[in-house]
Every structure is written in C-alpha cells, then in structure tokens.
Design a protein around this motif. Structure first.
Motif, short mmCIF file in Angstrom:
data_model
loop_
_atom_site.label_atom_id
_atom_site.label_comp_id
_atom_site.label_asym_id
_atom_site.label_seq_id
_atom_site.Cartn_x
_atom_site.Cartn_y
_atom_site.Cartn_z
N GLY A 189 37.56 36.80 30.56
CA GLY A 189 36.58 37.81 30.18
C GLY A 189 35.38 37.23 29.44
N ASP A 476 42.41 46.65 27.33
CA ASP A 476 41.39 47.14 28.27
C ASP A 476 42.00 47.35 29.65
OD1 ASP A 476 38.99 47.81 29.49
OD2 ASP A 476 38.33 45.72 29.72
N GLU A 478 41.64 49.54 32.00
CA GLU A 478 40.76 49.94 33.10
C GLU A 478 39.86 48.80 33.57
OE1 GLU A 478 37.74 53.65 34.23
OE2 GLU A 478 38.61 53.50 32.22
N GLY A 479 39.43 47.97 32.63
CA GLY A 479 38.48 46.91 32.99
C GLY A 479 39.09 45.53 33.16
N TYR A 480 40.39 45.39 32.87
CA TYR A 480 41.03 44.08 32.82
C TYR A 480 40.91 43.32 34.14
CZ TYR A 480 44.56 40.53 31.74
OH TYR A 480 45.22 39.35 31.53
N LEU A 482 39.08 44.54 36.72
CA LEU A 482 37.76 44.82 37.27
C LEU A 482 36.77 43.72 36.95
CD1 LEU A 482 36.23 47.07 38.82
CD2 LEU A 482 35.55 48.00 36.60
N VAL A 483 36.95 43.04 35.80
CA VAL A 483 36.01 42.02 35.36
C VAL A 483 35.94 40.85 36.35
CG1 VAL A 483 37.61 40.63 33.96
CG2 VAL A 483 35.19 40.81 33.29
N TYR A 487 32.31 42.48 38.84
CA TYR A 487 31.76 42.30 37.50
C TYR A 487 30.67 43.32 37.18
CZ TYR A 487 29.62 40.14 33.41
OH TYR A 487 29.12 39.92 32.15
N TRP A 490 32.25 46.40 36.17
CA TRP A 490 32.80 46.23 34.83
C TRP A 490 31.72 46.41 33.77
CZ3 TRP A 490 31.75 42.94 30.77
CH2 TRP A 490 32.71 42.91 29.74
N LYS A 491 30.52 45.87 34.02
CA LYS A 491 29.43 46.01 33.06
C LYS A 491 29.06 47.49 32.88
CE LYS A 491 26.23 43.07 34.50
NZ LYS A 491 25.00 42.24 34.42
N HIS A 494 31.62 49.30 30.74
CA HIS A 494 31.56 48.99 29.31
C HIS A 494 30.17 49.12 28.71
CE1 HIS A 494 35.73 47.59 28.80
NE2 HIS A 494 35.64 47.16 30.04
#
Length: 500
Positions: A189, A476, A478-480, A482-483, A487, A490-491, A494
């Motif tokens: 991350g 995280d 939901e975004g773990y 997805l990053v 990406y 993901w941005k 967040h």
C-alpha cells in the motif's frame, strides 16, 4: 528414482544460480513470461525482456558505484583507527556464515538451494491462496534471499543446534517463506501511494522497517496537524528555497554539495597520507580534487541508479499483469528497494542516507565509550539502502522533518541491534553480520522467542507472521485488494487526489 531427483535438483540449482540469484535475469524472465501470457507480438516480448534486463543492470551499476565511492571511508575508518571490528554488510554476513557454520555447528550450507526452492514455493502458495492468507506480493530479489537464508540458517542452528537436516530445512522454509511474503506485503500500500500505482512492492532487508517508519511518520504528521502545526507535513519537493539557496532545489546540485560536505570532513580526518598508503589516492594527486571527484561521483552513480529504475519498472509492472491475471490474481512483484529511489523527492534519499549515517556513527561511538564486546564498522549497503529508502517513504508520508528523524533513529538501531545479536549468537567473531534494519530488530526478536520457547517459539513466530496480513486486511477490507487490482478506483474510494 535417485537419478530423477538428481536431475531435477541439477535443473533447480542451475535456475537458482543463473536466474533466481541474478535479479536482472529474474526480472527479465518475469517480463518475458508476462508478455507471452498477454499474447504480445514476438518483437514486443523480446524488447520488453531486453529493456527490463538492461534497466536492472543499469540499476546494479549505479548501486555498485555508490558502494565503491564510499569504500575509502568504510575501509579508512576501520584501518586508520585500528578498529578490529565486525562489519555490518550483507556480503560480509554471508561470508561469515560460509566460514563459520562448519566450525561452530559442524554443518554445511550446501542445502541453500533446497531452502530457496522450498521457501520460494511457500511464498508463491501463500499468494495464490490470498483469499485466506491476505498476501499479495511475490519476493523476486534472489540475491537478497541467499543472504537472508545464510543468516537465518545460523540463527536457527543457534536456537536448535541438534535439529536434523530435514527438520531444520522444513522449519526454515516455512518461516522464511512467511517472512518474504508478509514483509513484502507490508510495503504494498505505501509503495503504491509513493509511486502512484506502479504496481510493485519492496522485497529486501528492511521491509518491516519501511512500513513502521512510514506509518510512524504519517501518524506523527497527522497528530501535529491537529495541533495546528501545518509545516510538519511539508515535503521536500514542496519547499522552494529562495535566493542562492534555490540551487538546492536541483537534486544533482544538492546531492553534490551535501556529499562534498559529508565526504570532505571524513576524508580530511583520514588524511592524504593514509589514502595514498591504502591505494585510494595516487602519489602526487591533489587531495582537494580527490575529495571533489569522490563526492561528485556519488551524485553520478545515484543518477545512474535512478535511470535504471525508470528503464525497467514500467516494463515489469506492465508485464506482471499477465502473470497476475492468469496465476496470481491481485498480486504484485516484490523487487529491490533501490527501485523506490526514483520516486518522490530526489533529495529525500540523500537526506535519509546522511541522517542514517549520523545515527550509525553516533551509536558506534557509544559502543566504543561503553567498551562493547563487539565494535561495529558501518557497511555502505545498510547505511545507504535502508536509510535512503526510509527517508523517501517518510518524506512522502509525513514530510521533510521525518525524512531526517526516522533515518537517524534507524541508524542508531541498525548498529545497536546488530552488535547485540551478532555477539549473542557468535557471528561477530567471524567478522560480519547482515546488519540491515529487519535483521537488527525483527530477527533478533524472533531469535529470542525461539531460543527461550524452543519448538513452541517456532509456532509463535509463524503465528505472528500469519496474523500481520489479517490485521492489515481488517484495517481496510474494502480497499485492501483494490489497491493492486485498480489503483485509480482505490484512490477514489479513499478520497485521494492526484495532487496528494
């Protein structure tokens, strides 16, 4: 059956020695396979392989040049002041194991290739079953794996001197495979944010350290911001110096001046007589211009290293999509820490290196004052690659202040932790220890657990490593994943803007 096993072992040994332990060819192979899976045209496959391999060789040339430019200082401080000391450096550490493992434990390190094979397979399997393990990164830096296998072999034998050949191979493979997967996964991350989605992680010797200091910088910066101290999170790249100081806004100029000051003081202390006697200077050569050239070559090699990063990273990340889509969904390659020195503020690496060096030199002085049984000589690889990278991450996460503070703390810890563990386990008497941040902190901690808890300690260490990615995922969910998969999405999730 024995003949078949010998044949398979010969193939693996050939692959390990010529590809896995040669990161340039390993990176080239990943690009080659990735592009083939993406069904690229044959000439695009060849082009990608060559650019990635040559790019990594450029990075290696820059890295080796940095080491060589610093060699007069490392050797000089040891010889000029007659320090009979242990050098903290991965290659000195590997050599210490090679020399001492038979003398101390009556063992041979001939099983290295098997250890690499088993641990590498475990790393891949852990990523393949990421639904359960929550691990996303494959460790691809083979030369680093060999150094770590050497040091871990000694530490395990110290804890379990009577463990048989097969049991110790199994235990080491599991723990090392977990460490490679978990450590590189920690950096996913924070590296995605640093590189704006370049899709790689760090697979090196300071993965836990990078994560810890990056998060610490971010936390301290946010804490300071709540108190109204907005200057705390200002990054080096955001600072525009006025007047004559504006020349420091140029990375090449600032690196040259800072290294001239840093190298100059130490080389003056060593003196031209010693440098000529040791073969670093030629008789009749100007001492002033020797200092000038040595300092400026540091900036040259750093620029070469950054060129290498730009050359191979794009090919690697684009091609790894093919491997990720087909075999290891949502995963990224873990690569050499030097790759991050081409991102963020160009000055952060230099600042991190200098403050890390100050920390190391201060702790070495304290060891001398306290009459430590082991005196440490700083090796350039931990000195630069740990602390420069920590400086880059801390600057990105918390601002310029933490790009100075955190590497300084790291330098103190590297020397103190290495002196403790190398003295305790007996490596110091053989002249070297790996010395990089994780191996001066995390692995001494693991060694204490295994030494005093025995076989239960192995289970405790494995459990600690297994729990870490689970905690990351919970922070995280939901975004773990997805990053790495998307990406940009993901941005948005967040609330991250391109300006940030």
């Amino acid at each position: 059956m024995d003949a078949v096993l010998k044949f398979l072992m010969a193939i693996w040994t050939y692959f390990a020695q010529n590809i896995l332990q040669q990161p340039a060819f390993m990176i080239g192979l990943i690009v080659l396979v990735g592009y083939l899976l993406e069904k690229k045209k044959w000439y695009e496959v060849i082009s990608g392989f060559l650019k990635a391999t040559v790019g990594y060789f450029i990075l290696v040339a820059g890295s080796n040049g940095l080491v060589q430019s610093f060699r007069p200082i490392i050797v000089g401080l040891k010889d000029r002041f007659h320090l009979h000391a242990m050098v903290i450096d991965p290659y000195f550490g590997q050599n210490a194991v090679t020399v001492g493992i038979m003398k101390r434990f009556g063992r041979s390190f001939a099983d290295t290739m098997l250890l690499l094979l088993f641990a590498y397979i475990i790393n891949i399997l852990l990523v393949r079953f990421q639904k359960y393990t929550k691990l996303r990164s494959v460790f691809t830096t083979g030369n680093v794996q060999v150094q770590q296998a050497a040091t871990a072999f000694w530490l395990f034998l110290f804890c379990f001197p009577h463990m048989g050949r097969l049991p110790i191979l199994i235990v080491m493979s599991i723990v090392l495979g977990l460490y490679w997967a978990v450590g590189s996964n920690l950096t996913v991350g924070i590296t995605q944010e640093l590189t704006d989605g370049a899709d790689f992680a760090i697979a090196h010797q300071q993965m836990f350290g990078i994560f810890f200091f990056a998060k610490l910088s971010e936390w301290l910066s946010k804490r300071a911001a709540k108190k109204g101290k907005k200057v705390e999170n200002k990054r080096l790249e955001d600072i525009e110096l006025p007047g004559f100081l504006s020349m420091f806004n140029d990375n090449m100029v600032s690196t040259s001046i800072l290294m001239l000051f840093f190298f100059g003081i130490i080389l003056v202390v060593l003196g031209p007589t010693y440098l000529i006697h040791a073969g670093f200077m030629e008789k009749g050569q100007s001492f002033f211009f020797y200092i000038l050239q040595t300092s400026l070559m540091f900036a040259v090699y750093l620029a070469i290293l950054q060129l290498g990063v730009r050359t191979f990273v794009n090919e690697l990340t684009e091609s790894f999509t093919g491997i990720s889509d087909r075999w290891l969904p949502g995963s990224v390659p873990g690569i050499d820490v030097a790759a991050v020195l081409g991102f963020g503020s160009p000055n952060a690496a230099t600042i991190g290196f200098m403050f890390g060096a100050l920390g190391q030199f201060l702790m070495i002085g304290l060891l001398l004052i306290m009459h430590s049984p082991t005196i440490v000589v700083a090796g350039f690889i931990p000195l630069f690659f740990d602390n420069a990278a920590i400086g880059v991450y801390c600057n990105n996460r918390g601002g310029y202040k933490y790009a100075m503070i955190c590497p300084f703390i790291s330098g103190l810890v590297q020397v103190a932790g290495s002196a403790f563990i190398a003295t305790w386990v007996g490596m110091a008497s053989y002249g070297g220890y790996l010395g990089m941040f994780d191996w001066a902190t995390v692995w001494p901690f693991f060694t204490v657990i295994m030494k005093y808890l025995g076989y239960v300690g192995i289970a405790v260490v494995a459990l600690i490593l297994i729990i870490i990615p689970q905690l990351q995922y919970r922070a995280d969910p939901e975004g773990y994943f997805l990053v790495t998969k998307d990406y940009e999405a993901w941005k948005k999730l967040h609330g991250k803007s391109d300006a940030e």
